[in-house]
Design a protein around this motif. Structure first.
Motif, PDB file in Angstrom:
ATOM      1  N   ILE A 166       0.910  -1.203   0.136  1.00 31.69           N
ATOM      2  CA  ILE A 166      -0.028  -0.100   0.122  1.00 31.69           C
ATOM      3  C   ILE A 166       0.742   1.458   0.016  1.00 31.69           C
ATOM      4  N   ASN A 167       1.762   1.271   0.998  1.00 30.88           N
ATOM      5  CA  ASN A 167       2.772   2.455   0.921  1.00 30.88           C
ATOM      6  C   ASN A 167       3.308   2.700  -0.407  1.00 30.88           C
ATOM      7  N   ARG A 168       3.848   1.725  -1.135  1.00 36.22           N
ATOM      8  CA  ARG A 168       4.478   2.152  -2.463  1.00 36.22           C
ATOM      9  C   ARG A 168       3.567   2.556  -3.425  1.00 36.22           C
ATOM     10  N   ALA A 169       2.291   1.904  -3.553  1.00 35.18           N
ATOM     11  CA  ALA A 169       1.405   2.310  -4.421  1.00 35.18           C
ATOM     12  C   ALA A 169       0.853   3.722  -4.213  1.00 35.18           C
ATOM     13  N   LEU A 170       0.827   4.058  -2.905  1.00 36.88           N
ATOM     14  CA  LEU A 170       0.602   5.488  -2.450  1.00 36.88           C
ATOM     15  C   LEU A 170       1.783   6.647  -3.347  1.00 36.88           C
ATOM     16  N   LEU A 171       2.866   6.059  -3.154  1.00 38.08           N
ATOM     17  CA  LEU A 171       4.020   6.748  -3.656  1.00 38.08           C
ATOM     18  C   LEU A 171       3.843   7.179  -5.099  1.00 38.08           C
ATOM     19  N   ILE A 172       3.152   6.182  -5.778  1.00 41.64           N
ATOM     20  CA  ILE A 172       3.014   6.416  -7.279  1.00 41.64           C
ATOM     21  C   ILE A 172       1.626   7.168  -7.564  1.00 41.64           C
ATOM     22  N   ALA A 173       0.633   6.873  -6.574  1.00 44.63           N
ATOM     23  CA  ALA A 173      -0.804   7.353  -7.044  1.00 44.63           C
ATOM     24  C   ALA A 173      -0.781   8.952  -6.399  1.00 44.63           C
ATOM     25  N   TRP A 174      -0.351   9.084  -5.347  1.00 42.36           N
ATOM     26  CA  TRP A 174      -0.333  10.375  -4.693  1.00 42.36           C
ATOM     27  C   TRP A 174       0.038  11.723  -5.364  1.00 42.36           C
ATOM     28  N   PRO A 175       1.240  11.801  -6.075  1.00 45.85           N
ATOM     29  CA  PRO A 175       1.561  12.739  -6.846  1.00 45.85           C
ATOM     30  C   PRO A 175       0.651  13.046  -7.859  1.00 45.85           C
ATOM     31  N   GLN A 176       0.346  12.016  -8.533  1.00 43.64           N
ATOM     32  CA  GLN A 176      -1.019  12.185  -9.649  1.00 43.64           C
ATOM     33  C   GLN A 176      -2.060  12.747  -9.078  1.00 43.64           C
ATOM     34  N   GLU A 197      11.808   5.723   4.205  1.00 43.25           N
ATOM     35  CA  GLU A 197      11.791   5.552   2.766  1.00 43.25           C
ATOM     36  C   GLU A 197      10.897   6.373   2.113  1.00 43.25           C
ATOM     37  N   THR A 198       9.496   6.485   2.817  1.00 40.52           N
ATOM     38  CA  THR A 198       8.409   6.999   2.224  1.00 40.52           C
ATOM     39  C   THR A 198       8.506   8.626   2.507  1.00 40.52           C
ATOM     40  N   LYS A 199       9.152   8.805   3.599  1.00 38.32           N
ATOM     41  CA  LYS A 199       9.399  10.357   3.934  1.00 38.32           C
ATOM     42  C   LYS A 199      10.255  10.927   2.490  1.00 38.32           C
ATOM     43  N   ALA A 200      11.302   9.951   2.581  1.00 34.64           N
ATOM     44  CA  ALA A 200      12.304  10.447   1.439  1.00 34.64           C
ATOM     45  C   ALA A 200      11.711  10.640   0.052  1.00 34.64           C
ATOM     46  N   ALA A 201      10.969   9.845  -0.324  1.00 34.79           N
ATOM     47  CA  ALA A 201      10.142   9.473  -1.562  1.00 34.79           C
ATOM     48  C   ALA A 201       9.480  10.835  -1.425  1.00 34.79           C
ATOM     49  N   TYR A 202       8.661  11.294  -0.642  1.00 30.19           N
ATOM     50  CA  TYR A 202       7.775  12.428  -0.760  1.00 30.19           C
ATOM     51  C   TYR A 202       8.610  13.869  -0.798  1.00 30.19           C
ATOM     52  N   GLY A 203       9.549  13.731   0.002  1.00 34.52           N
ATOM     53  CA  GLY A 203      10.469  14.729  -0.270  1.00 34.52           C
ATOM     54  C   GLY A 203      11.175  15.001  -1.414  1.00 34.52           C
ATOM     55  N   ALA A 204      11.617  13.937  -2.282  1.00 34.79           N
ATOM     56  CA  ALA A 204      12.492  14.009  -3.440  1.00 34.79           C
ATOM     57  C   ALA A 204      11.501  14.417  -4.369  1.00 34.79           C
ATOM     58  N   ALA A 205      10.195  14.350  -4.347  1.00 37.85           N
ATOM     59  CA  ALA A 205       8.989  14.869  -5.346  1.00 37.85           C
ATOM     60  C   ALA A 205       8.398  15.890  -4.909  1.00 37.85           C
ATOM     61  N   ASP A 206       9.123  16.750  -3.730  1.00 44.55           N
ATOM     62  CA  ASP A 206       8.706  17.866  -3.302  1.00 44.55           C
ATOM     63  C   ASP A 206       7.302  18.095  -3.163  1.00 44.55           C
ATOM     64  N   ILE A 207       6.725  16.978  -2.302  1.00 47.99           N
ATOM     65  CA  ILE A 207       5.235  16.842  -2.104  1.00 47.99           C
ATOM     66  C   ILE A 207       4.967  16.544  -0.514  1.00 47.99           C
ATOM     67  N   GLU A 208       4.066  17.435  -0.106  1.00 47.68           N
ATOM     68  CA  GLU A 208       3.645  17.723   1.188  1.00 47.68           C
ATOM     69  C   GLU A 208       2.919  16.224   1.493  1.00 47.68           C
ATOM     70  N   ALA A 209       3.255  15.856   2.882  1.00 47.12           N
ATOM     71  CA  ALA A 209       2.530  14.621   3.307  1.00 47.12           C
ATOM     72  C   ALA A 209       2.779  14.517   4.969  1.00 47.12           C
ATOM     73  N   HIS A 210       1.937  14.275   5.724  1.00 46.86           N
ATOM     74  CA  HIS A 210       2.161  13.880   7.165  1.00 46.86           C
ATOM     75  C   HIS A 210       2.370  12.495   7.393  1.00 46.86           C
ATOM     76  N   VAL A 211       3.623  12.173   7.413  1.00 49.65           N
ATOM     77  CA  VAL A 211       4.172  10.708   7.341  1.00 49.65           C
ATOM     78  C   VAL A 211       4.692  10.326   8.708  1.00 49.65           C
ATOM     79  N   LEU A 212       4.013   9.496   9.437  1.00 50.84           N
ATOM     80  CA  LEU A 212       4.212   8.663  10.728  1.00 50.84           C
ATOM     81  C   LEU A 212       4.282   7.241  10.469  1.00 50.84           C
TER      82      LEU A 212
END
Length: 331
Positions: A166-176, A197-212
């Motif tokens: 689920i985490n990795r699918a969101l990393l693809i779907a959320w930016p779109q 990994e998830t925080k880094a991926a959102y950060g690299a894409a410059d996308i705001e997300a509250h990751v815990l």
């Protein structure tokens, strides 16, 4: 009475309840392991009998799973009233075994009745949840997680351990999704293993997300959410219906009996959830997840699903079960 797993000690430690670990093991279909299973079973039944002879409980409630077997069996043999909780739509092996030894079988949904023998003492009282899930407010939830009250919120959770697929699918779907629907914000509970990994991926894409990694404030997280993406465990679905949250359910794909799929289907059939099959591969999951998120961007659809979820809810389940136990204790 619990298993000896560290997880049981951790969960009960937070609740402050006393714990009696048992050597009991899950039943196996492998004949060469039956002697070990039977030895652990007998030891656990003796442990339960000894404890019951000392305390003589008024009633015994089995919460499902193999750890409930020896205490319920011992109580039944001693003439102590027994009940079992079966929150999944399809009962597991332990509850099918215990059903003939229980004075009450508590199910979450009426659909479960067909899995027990005709005339079995089944009552669809719901799945007990913490009162906080009913009392938490959206305002308090948004404040707890530092969210913008002017935006809609998606909560993603893979249960206490997280769900990598689920985490990795969101990393693809959320930016779109976020590009098409900028008025949304995200709480992403990843599990401890995937947090960085998830925080880094959102950060690299410059996308705001509250990751815990996880939160102990799950009632507030649900209160803040307009849409929830999650697995389909029985307790999770009880919480979703009690809070009236529209959901996208991605059942755990590796259970042999596919019981999370059966759970999810109850909400899907009632119009309270959308089902996305977890194909394990993020590249395959992402398009279906994105399509589901886009459907729930529609406020009218969310309102209909919220109402459908609330129709399934039984927020007083804990009180109902406790009332039955108290009545049997007084009898």
């Amino acid at each position: 009475f619990t298993t000896g797993r560290p997880l049981d000690a951790t969960l009960l430690g937070r609740a402050g309840w006393p714990q009696t670990p048992q050597p009991v093991r899950p039943f196996t279909l492998l004949p060469w392991r039956w002697p070990t299973f039977l030895k652990a079973w007998r030891q656990s039944v003796r442990l339960s009998r000894t404890a019951f002879e000392r305390t003589r409980p008024a009633a015994v409630l089995g919460l499902g799973g193999y750890a409930a077997g020896p205490p319920v069996a011992a109580a039944r043999a001693m003439g102590i009233p027994t009940a079992i909780l079966n929150p999944d739509a399809r009962p597991g092996r332990a509850n099918r075994f215990l059903a003939s030894r229980a004075d009450l079988i508590v199910t979450q949904w009426e659909v479960s009745r067909r899995h027990f023998r005709h005339g079995a003492p089944v009552q669809a009282l719901g799945c007990p949840i913490r009162p906080g899930f009913v009392s938490a407010t959206r305002e308090a939830g948004l404040k707890c997680f530092g969210l913008d009250p002017g935006r809609c919120t998606i909560l993603v959770t893979g249960a206490s351990q997280g769900a990598r697929s689920i985490n990795r699918a969101l990393l693809i779907a959320w930016p779109q999704f976020a590009t098409r629907f900028p008025g949304w914000q995200l709480i992403h509970l990843t599990g401890a293993d995937d947090e960085h990994e998830t925080k880094a991926a959102y950060g690299a894409a410059d996308i705001e997300a509250h990751v815990l990694p996880f939160t102990h404030d799950m009632p507030l997280a649900l209160a803040a959410a307009d849409v929830v993406v999650s697995r389909a465990g029985a307790s999770t679905l009880a919480e979703l219906t009690a809070t009236g949250r529209p959901s996208i359910l991605m059942p755990y794909p590796h259970h042999r009996d596919r019981h999370q799929h059966a759970n999810a289907q109850v909400l899907v059939d009632s119009g309270a959830a959308l089902l996305v099959e977890d194909q394990v591969d993020a590249g395959q999951n992402a398009p279906a997840l994105l399509a589901a998120l886009e459907q729930l961007a529609d406020a009218a659809m969310r309102a209909r699903m919220s109402e459908a979820a609330r129709r399934l809810a039984r927020p007083d389940a804990a009180r109902s079960v406790a009332q039955w136990l108290a009545e049997r204790a007084r009898a």
